[in-house]
Design an enzyme around this catalytic site. Structure first.
Site, short mmCIF file in Angstrom:
data_model
loop_
_atom_site.label_atom_id
_atom_site.label_comp_id
_atom_site.label_asym_id
_atom_site.label_seq_id
_atom_site.Cartn_x
_atom_site.Cartn_y
_atom_site.Cartn_z
N GLU A 183 0.82 -1.23 0.00
CA GLU A 183 0.00 0.00 0.00
C GLU A 183 0.84 1.27 0.00
O GLU A 183 0.45 2.28 0.57
CB GLU A 183 -0.96 0.01 1.21
CG GLU A 183 -1.98 -1.12 1.21
CD GLU A 183 -3.08 -0.97 2.26
OE1 GLU A 183 -2.87 -0.23 3.24
OE2 GLU A 183 -4.14 -1.57 2.08
N GLU A 252 -6.72 -7.37 -1.07
CA GLU A 252 -7.31 -7.24 0.27
C GLU A 252 -8.75 -6.81 0.15
O GLU A 252 -9.04 -5.66 -0.11
CB GLU A 252 -6.56 -6.20 1.13
CG GLU A 252 -5.27 -6.69 1.68
CD GLU A 252 -4.69 -5.75 2.74
OE1 GLU A 252 -5.45 -4.97 3.35
OE2 GLU A 252 -3.46 -5.81 2.92
#
Ligand SMILES: *[C@@H]1O[C@H](CO)[C@@H](O)[C@H](O)[C@H]1NC(C)=O
Ligand SMILES: *[C@@H]1O[C@H](CO)[C@@H](O)[C@H](O)[C@H]1NC(C)=O
Ligand SMILES: *[C@@H]1O[C@H](CO)[C@@H](O)[C@H](O)[C@H]1NC(C)=O
Ligand SMILES: CC(=O)N[C@H]1CO[C@H](CO)[C@@H](O)[C@@H]1O
Length: 850
Positions: A183, A252
């Site tokens: 991320e 995710e």
């Protein structure tokens, strides 16, 4: 192949088998999907983090994931546990990454290894070891040579460890995919041009490690080729990769959300999760991962923070204790089966989209003889009837219907045909062992308590003295949650900061928890929260003529794991610390302060019962509701194999150890806010982490998992360090069990997904069925507590008959289900008789297994 083998001598057969066991798998990708041995694959993945459970739990968790329809297990790699001291690696026990990967391989599943090594993961310091912070000139996650060199060294170590064990698909192992960084695209702006350079370096470094399998970067829109950029979020249907040559992948998909001490408990309705998953495959996705599939427990001091709770249950399909959560697990299994029925069409071609009216959309995958379709109603309020290929379809609001032959609906994401099982905590009757060794109830015996007092202030020889207030993490390097700050000053009697014998003491801290002692007595305590860890504590304190002493105990509750420059977020008392009165003030911020890292009991290893210590006092008159006390007792392990937990209600805040192993921090007095919860969460419409919360006004976490492997037969030791004050006699032991088994199925639902699979060629609708199965092997359905065919209402455990109800329901269901481990009953008036024509009826059943 088998026929050829028959003609070969036995030795050659053996050789062939061995060779095929480690046969290399070729993993590549194209714009549609991962391509495994030349075939595009539609894959369902789920996160299980190996250190959040124990090695004896791994095979069961992985099997439940497989039974739930998963193809891939995803895990992060946690640098801090593998290299606690620079250059000293640890891959033992719960840290045995290779053993975990092999356990996945043994179940026949693939692995996605997310190395990071920054992992976030609500893990202490985002997974970085603290020593990294102290390398001269280091700057994390940017174009910085010391950082890059450490990151490359650890990443190489992990890759080499996996290669050494032959675990990459290219070697015949299960690892088909790997991730570098994590991320970073969410924060890279803050790092400017050096951040971009770092990201490109990380990609190149990863590729140079030559694993033979593709690498991904999640949430990194500009991930360079050949890395695949992937999406994380509650929904990813609108996501597009950064190249027409890359597949659409979701690394995710948050199955729920994590819990904080002081927060309410988040949950995500399965109808919404199923909708998000089906939408993703509808819109061209071919790989999605549940974050988490099993969340588990933040054992030791592994939680991130600040204030992330010890339970990492995440409302995942497998609960913290390793039991399947139904209907979540079962309904998602059905969704996966429906998607797999579509796989031939999904891998054959790209989708074509057509509007079915406002907020309704069809995606059709049609190539040659195969055709699959997804019909979505993305309206958050209204059900719709749509026309598709000349047929009418009912689409409940916020749902997707899956048609593996473009005609028959085998599943609608909002219609649950899968059973509900209520898991419940059973409180064990405990009794204290009498002095002659006898106890009255056999369920659980607890011996009396011993205690040891943790002294206030500085007691260690190695304390250091400096002028001014020091930031905590720089000082402790997280060797302990605790740092004592101690100073003294002389009062003559007429100081300007005095008002009589009182003075107003102000203590400002970056957090996370503060206790203030004046002249050895507790003056107060304060704590920050997950949204702001800052503390400003103020109170009138009584001073005495002559020497006065102030001891401040600062404690961290998990180090920050997320955000740009999260590694530099400080903690502890950085001031000001000030006494003030009517005519003046005494600023102690730059006075001489003495520092002690950690508690004396930690130095003495009081948590380890194998080391006898004279500190322990054994007495029935142990102190209660007083801060800074260690407690110790012995208890018998609960019989059977049901998961075990301790209910810490009655205690304040602390850490607990079973047989010397930490089960994490406990904090049952930290309550969720009074408001923000909903009684029943409407799954329709966009989900967010604050949409569905429960337990407002109640403790965020009272129950703490004790992994079975921490327990031994006979006597077990429990040690607590209590910081605020509590009464250990109020502690209770519980086991987690599955209670009633329930299901409610409407005659308007599609047929059971399993019946579609068995008649796959025909795709004939046989009508919906209600199925029940006992949760544990060896159990049979022993009674039917409720059965109604008609218009029953309520939920599992509290069903009631509606106005319309067949008189035969109970006997029909009893006939079909009693005495067997699983049963199925057609949901139809043909079977039960029609109690009210023209009304859509459903069958609701609650059963008990034993
Ligand atoms: C692996 O698969 C790709 C695409 O299917 C193919 O181009 C490549 O030649 C294969 N490599 C090996 C070593 O078989
Ligand atoms: C820790 O120490 C370093 C080096 O002295 C300093 O740059 C940094 O700001 C300190 N961190 C905090 C959170 O105070
Ligand atoms: C001084 O102390 C008295 C009570 O002891 C209190 O009522 C008063 O408010 C204090 N004055 C100041 C300025 O703090
Ligand atoms: C990609 C995506 O959907 N990200 C979202 C994930 O969830 C957070 C928290 O709700 C949102 O802020 C993101 O936009």
């Amino acid at each position: 192949m088998a026929a050829t083998a028959l003609l070969l001598p036995a030795a050659a057969v053996l050789l062939l088998c061995l060779a095929s066991g480690s046969r290399a798998t070729n993993v590549t990708y194209d714009h549609r999907a991962l391509v495994i041995d030349g075939v595009r694959r539609v894959l369902v993945s789920g996160s299980i983090h190996y250190p959040r459970s124990t090695p004896d739990m791994w095979p069961g968790l992985i099997q439940k994931a497989k039974d739930g329809g998963l193809d891939v297990i995803e895990t992060y790699v946690f640098w801090d546990i593998h290299e606690p001291v620079r250059g000293q690696y640890d891959f033992e026990g719960r840290k045995d990454l290779a053993a975990f990967v092999k356990a996945v391989a043994d179940a026949g599943l693939y692995v996605h290894l997310r190395i990071g090594p920054y992992v976030c993961a609500e893990w202490n310091y985002g997974g970085f070891p603290l020593w990294l912070h102290f390398i001269p000139g280091i700057k994390f996650r940017t174009d910085n040579e010391p950082f890059k060199s450490e990151m490359q060294r650890f990443t190489t170590k992990v890759v080499d460890t996996m290669k050494g064990a032959g675990l990459y698909a290219s070697q015949g192992g299960p690892i088909i995919l790997s991730q570098i960084e994590n991320e970073y695209g969410n924060v890279d702006k803050a790092y400017g041009a050096p951040g971009k350079a770092y990201m490109r370096w990380a990609a190149g470094m990863a590729v140079s490690l030559d694993t033979g399998v593709p690498w991904v970067m999640c949430q990194q829109a500009d991930a360079p080729d050949p890395l695949i950029n992937t999406c994380n979020g509650f929904y990813c249907d609108q996501f597009t990769p950064n190249s027409a040559a890359k597949p659409k992948m979701w690394t995710e998909n948050w199955s729920g959300w994590f819990l904080s001490f002081g927060g309410a408990v988040p949950y995500r309705p399965v109808e919404d999760l199923a909708f998000a998953v089906a939408r993703f495959y509808q819109r061209g996705g071919t790989f999605q991962n549940y974050y988490m599939y099993h969340g588990g427990t933040n054992l030791d001091r592994s939680t991130g923070g600040p204030f992330i709770a010890t339970s990492y249950d995440y409302d995942a399909p497998i609960d913290e204790y390793g039991l399947v959560r139904r209907p979540k697990w079962g309904h998602l299994r059905d969704v996966h089966k429906a998607i797999k029925l579509c796989e031939p069409a999904l891998i054959a071609t790209d989708p074509s989209y057509t509007s079915l009216g406002q907020n309704a959309e069809a995606a059709v995958y049609k190539a040659g003889s195969v055709c699959a379709a997804f019909l979505a109603n993305i309206d958050g309020q209204s059900d719709k009837t749509v026309t598709f290929n000349g047929k009418m379809y009912n689409l409940p609001a916020w749902s997707v219907s899956i048609l593996p032959d473009c005609k028959n609906v085998v599943l609608n994401t909002a219609q649950i045909n899968s059973q509900v099982t209520n898991s419940e905590m059973r409180y064990l009757e405990s009794s204290t062992i009498a002095s002659d060794g006898s106890f009255t109830t056999p369920e659980l015996a607890v011996s009396g308590w011993s205690y040891a007092i943790e002294p206030v202030g500085i007691t260690k020889d190695n304390a250091l003295t400096k002028s001014g207030l020091m930031e905590q993490i720089n000082t402790t390097a997280d060797a302990s949650d605790f740092l004592w700050y101690s100073t003294s000053f002389t009062v003559k009697g007429d100081e300007p900061y005095l008002n009589g014998s009182q003075s107003n003491l102000l203590v400002n801290s970056l957090g996370h928890v503060l206790q203030v002692y004046v002249n050895g007595k507790i003056a107060g305590s304060a704590q920050g929260s997950a949204s702001s860890s800052l503390i400003s504590w103020q109170k009138a304190v009584t001073l005495v003529p002559g020497m006065n002493k102030i001891d401040l105990l600062s404690a961290t509750v998990g180090l920050t794991n997320y955000g740009a420059f999260f590694d530099l977020v400080g903690a502890g008392i950085t001031g000001p610390v000030k006494l003030s009165g009517p005519s003046g003030a005494l600023d102690l911020s730059s006075a001489q302060w003495t520092y002690q890292i950690g508690l004396r009991g930690e130095d003495l290893h009081l948590y380890d019962p194998s080391e006898a210590s004279p500190e322990w006092v054994s007495s029935n008159a142990y102190p209660i509701n007083q801060p800074l006390i260690w407690y110790k007792t012995k208890f018998t392990a609960p019989a059977g194999d049901d998961p075990v937990a301790i209910d810490f209600t009655g205690m304040g805040k602390g850490e607990a150890w079973v047989n010397g192993q930490s089960i994490g921090r406990y904090w049952p007095t930290n309550l969720a806010p009074q408001s923000g919860c909903v009684n029943s969460c409407n799954y329709r419409g966009s989900y967010s982490s604050s949409k569905c919360l429960k337990k407002c006004g109640q403790p965020s976490q009272t129950l703490y998992h004790v992994p079975r492997s921490f327990l031994q037969p006979g006597s077990n030791d429990l040690v607590l360090f209590e910081q605020f004050g509590g009464d250990p006699s109020k502690i209770s032991f519980v086991t987690r069990q599955t209670g009633s088994v329930c299901a409610q199925v409407s005659e308007a639902h599609p047929a059971q997904i399993d019946s579609w699979i068995s008649s796959q060629q025909k795709m004939q609708r046989s009508g919906p069925e209600l199925r029940l199965e006992c949760p544990k092997e060896g159990q049979v359905i022993s009674s039917i507590k409720f059965a109604s065919f008609g218009t029953p209402s309520g939920t599992c455990g509290s069903y009631s008959h509606g106005e319309c109800s067949s008189t035969q329901a109970l006997s029909v269901v009893q006939e079909a289900c009693i005495g067997v481990s699983s049963c199925s009953v057609p949901v139809s008036s043909n079977y039960f008789g029609d109690p009210c024509t023209g009304v859509t009826k459903s069958l609701a059943v609650e059963a008990a297994c034993s």
